[in-house]
Design an enzyme around this catalytic site. Structure first.
Site, PDB file in Angstrom:
ATOM      1  CG  ASP A 196      -2.020   7.447   0.111  1.00 36.76           C
ATOM      2  OD1 ASP A 196      -1.144   8.301  -0.073  1.00 36.76           O
ATOM      3  OD2 ASP A 196      -2.854   7.137  -0.762  1.00 36.76           O
TER       4      ASP A 196
ATOM      5  CG  ASP B 176      -1.699   1.213   1.440  1.00 37.99           C
ATOM      6  OD1 ASP B 176      -2.360   1.616   0.465  1.00 37.99           O
ATOM      7  OD2 ASP B 176      -1.693   1.788   2.539  1.00 37.99           O
TER       8      ASP B 176
END
Length: 229
Positions: A14, A12
């Protein structure tokens, strides 16, 4: 949970690679303050990992804003233009990405952000680091990703981009969000969670492994090459 060997790793972005979750909070609060509203952490928890249009719809509905979701997205973009160019890489991340790249472990990026948002966050300071990801999936702008996290779509699409087409159980996901963990588990993948310290421990139980920082990650636990001392 028993840890099983993997061959591929999905990151991922953010809140996991970059400190952008903090910047999203600032951006949304800057908008909401104009309407006397507060972007609470409880609301943020529900939204982390959603696609951009899903986030806008949820905020407008939840806080009863006098805006359409499209108008909220336009206001958000103005905030992002100011905030996103100066993102910072979180602790332990650079070492891990460079290590996996050096040892030819296939890695991919699986972010709910749009490609436009990604470029804002990465192009000024981090192009070299992100160039180590040969495969990138942008949930908010990729037509193959039909639904945002907590649905598994993004991780299944991201895994399909590897030329080897690994089975989901051979993929390890690195995540910070509760929605992302659920998405990874529903995709049939193991997931290491590095949550915001404010996340209640009960919400981390679906993760295969929970860490305070990627500085604590030991690749060998998942059959990956260990860090050199």
């Amino acid at each position: 949970m028993a840890l099983k060997p993997v061959t591929h790793v999905l990151f991922d972005m953010d809140g996991l690679i970059l400190n952008t979750e903090d910047l999203y909070t600032v951006a949304f609060q800057n908008i909401l303050s104009q309407y006397g509203k507060t972007y609470t952490f409880d609301l943020k928890l529900k939204l982390m990992g959603l696609q951009a249009h899903e986030t806008a719809e949820s905020i407008v509905k939840e806080l009863q804003l006098p805006l359409t979701p499209d108008e909220f997205q336009e206001e958000s973009k103005k905030q992002f233009l100011k905030l996103f160019p100066d993102t910072k890489v979180l602790p332990g991340v650079r070492r891990l990405i460079e290590h996996l790249h050096k040892h030819k472990v296939p890695i991919g990026l699986a972010t709910s952000a749009s490609e436009e948002s990604y470029n804002l966050k990465v192009n000024k300071h981090h192009k070299e680091l992100f160039s180590l990801f040969p495969y990138k999936t942008f949930g908010s702008s990729d037509p193959e990703v039909k639904r945002g996290k907590p649905y598994p779509d993004i991780f299944l699409v991201a895994a399909s981009r590897f030329p080897e087409h690994p089975n989901p159980d051979k993929c390890l996901v690195l995540e910070d969000a509760v929605n992302g963990v659920k998405a990874a588990r529903d995709a049939g993948m193991q997931v290491v969670m590095v949550p915001d310290p404010r996340v209640d421990e009960s919400l981390t139980k679906n993760a295969t492994l929970v860490l305070k920082s990627l500085e604590d990650f030991k690749p060998e636990l998942f059959g990956l090459p260990p860090f050199e001392n």
